[in-house]
Scaffold this motif. Structure first.
Motif, PDB file in Angstrom:
ATOM      1  N   TYR A  16      37.074   2.473  24.996  1.00 12.29           N
ATOM      2  CA  TYR A  16      37.755   1.707  23.947  1.00 12.29           C
ATOM      3  C   TYR A  16      39.246   1.547  24.245  1.00 12.29           C
ATOM      4  CZ  TYR A  16      33.489   2.481  21.229  1.00 12.29           C
ATOM      5  OH  TYR A  16      32.190   2.502  20.797  1.00 12.29           O
ATOM      6  N   ARG A  30      31.412  -1.168  16.533  1.00 17.78           N
ATOM      7  CA  ARG A  30      31.056   0.253  16.426  1.00 17.78           C
ATOM      8  C   ARG A  30      30.130   0.500  15.247  1.00 17.78           C
ATOM      9  NH1 ARG A  30      36.025   4.167  17.904  1.00 17.78           N
ATOM     10  NH2 ARG A  30      34.311   5.633  17.659  1.00 17.78           N
ATOM     11  N   GLU A  34      27.107   1.266  17.348  1.00 18.04           N
ATOM     12  CA  GLU A  34      27.248   2.691  17.623  1.00 18.04           C
ATOM     13  C   GLU A  34      26.540   3.550  16.578  1.00 18.04           C
ATOM     14  OE1 GLU A  34      31.318   3.757  18.793  1.00 18.04           O
ATOM     15  OE2 GLU A  34      31.045   5.510  17.511  1.00 18.04           O
ATOM     16  N   VAL A  71      30.911   0.228  24.114  1.00 15.76           N
ATOM     17  CA  VAL A  71      30.097   0.860  23.079  1.00 15.76           C
ATOM     18  C   VAL A  71      28.908   1.576  23.729  1.00 15.76           C
ATOM     19  CG1 VAL A  71      28.571  -1.031  22.388  1.00 15.76           C
ATOM     20  CG2 VAL A  71      29.365   0.567  20.679  1.00 15.76           C
ATOM     21  N   GLN A  74      30.420   4.808  25.095  1.00 18.19           N
ATOM     22  CA  GLN A  74      30.740   5.754  24.031  1.00 18.19           C
ATOM     23  C   GLN A  74      29.499   6.474  23.493  1.00 18.19           C
ATOM     24  OE1 GLN A  74      33.685   6.627  22.744  1.00 18.19           O
ATOM     25  NE2 GLN A  74      32.733   7.950  21.195  1.00 18.19           N
TER      26      GLN A  74
END
Ligand code: ATP
Length: 270
Positions: A16, A30, A34, A71, A74
């Protein structure tokens, strides 16, 4: 066939922090991508299905692919990329089969983010749907929609699509439950451009006279990809000059050079 067109990346390295000027877009990605990947039970508990897909739209080189990769990174998800143009085939059923393969590969690599770039190639409004090529493209899109509709999983596979040609899209893909989250990814404003300059010069040996604020003001209309190109070109000017430090003049020369190249390109295509 799979290996040729599908790229499975188990650990994309974009974070990010590498993305500048897209804070709102990042928050929305997100939330929709996410959260379901990391906490599928939250949706179970409430009793709703997370939206299957997110559509990113905006000019080329603004960070759509980066958002999708970040994403995936992450959430430790695999990143599976395919371009819509690669789904357009001459042979009947080939595109639809690739779509099935795509989802199969994603399930084998869960959690996974499927990224379909240039979705407009298979999801444009058709002006003349009678030609056979169009019918095949239509079938490919129907297959994609049915894969998305048939999603019984709780969120371990997320779909992100991107397009530079939002106005061309067929409304069928924007129906609820499909790509019903639309996120515009515009070119950066001056503040965004400054941040992106700082991101792309992190590892560069930049002279004290470089004023990113001023660069961001003068280099208007640049996308993130343009800014990255300017930084690289500025470094090239320093190297040609046998210097290790990149100066303000290098950035200005780089900008000028790339603008001329752009103009030449436009000239060529006319
Ligand atoms: P396209 O529509 O052409 O596929 P895109 O929107 O997917 O473009 P990216 O591939 O994400 O664009 O961006 C290309 C490159 O430009 C990135 O690898 C990055 O180096 C740089 N870049 C683009 N946008 C940004 C941004 N917002 N912040 C930092 N770098 C960016």
């Amino acid at each position: 066939v799979r290996a040729r067109v599908m790229q499975v990346d188990h650990s994309p390295d974009v974070t990010y922090e590498d993305i500048g000027g897209l804070d709102d877009q990042l928050t929305e990605v997100r939330e929709t991508v996410e959260m379901p990947l990391e906490r599928p039970e939250a949706f179970d508990d409430v009793g709703i299905q997370p939206p299957s897909g997110v559509l990113l739209h905006g000019p080329p080189g603004t960070g759509k692919t980066m958002l999708a990769k970040a994403v995936a990174n992450q959430t430790d998800a695999s990143f599976i990329k395919m371009a819509g143009s690669e789904l357009v085939h001459k042979f009947i059923g080939e595109g639809a089969k690739l779509v099935r393969d795509l989802f199969e590969v994603a399930r084998e690599n869960e959690p996974a983010v499927i990224f379909i770039d240039e979705i407009d190639a298979i999801a444009s409004k058709r002006t003349d749907s009678k030609t056979s090529g169009d019918a095949e493209v239509q079938r490919t899109m129907m297959q994609l929609l049915s894969e998305m509709d048939g999603f019984e999983d709780r969120g371990e596979v997320r779909i992100i699509a991107a397009t530079n040609r939002f106005d061309m899209l067929d409304e069928a893909i924007l129906r609820p439950g499909r790509f019903d989250r639309l996120i515009e990814v515009p070119k950066p404003d001056a503040a965004g451009r400054e941040i992106i300059f700082r991101i792309h010069t992190r590892k560069m040996n930049v002279a004290d006279d470089v004023d990113f604020d001023e660069l961001a003001e003068t280099i208007s209309d640049a996308s993130g990809a343009d800014i990255k190109a300017i930084c690289t070109e500025a470094g090239m000017f320093a190297i040609r000059d046998d210097r290790t430090e990149v100066t303000m003049a290098d950035f200005e020369d780089a900008h000028e050079k790339l603008e001329q190249t752009d103009e030449a390109d436009v000239g060529d295509s006319v």
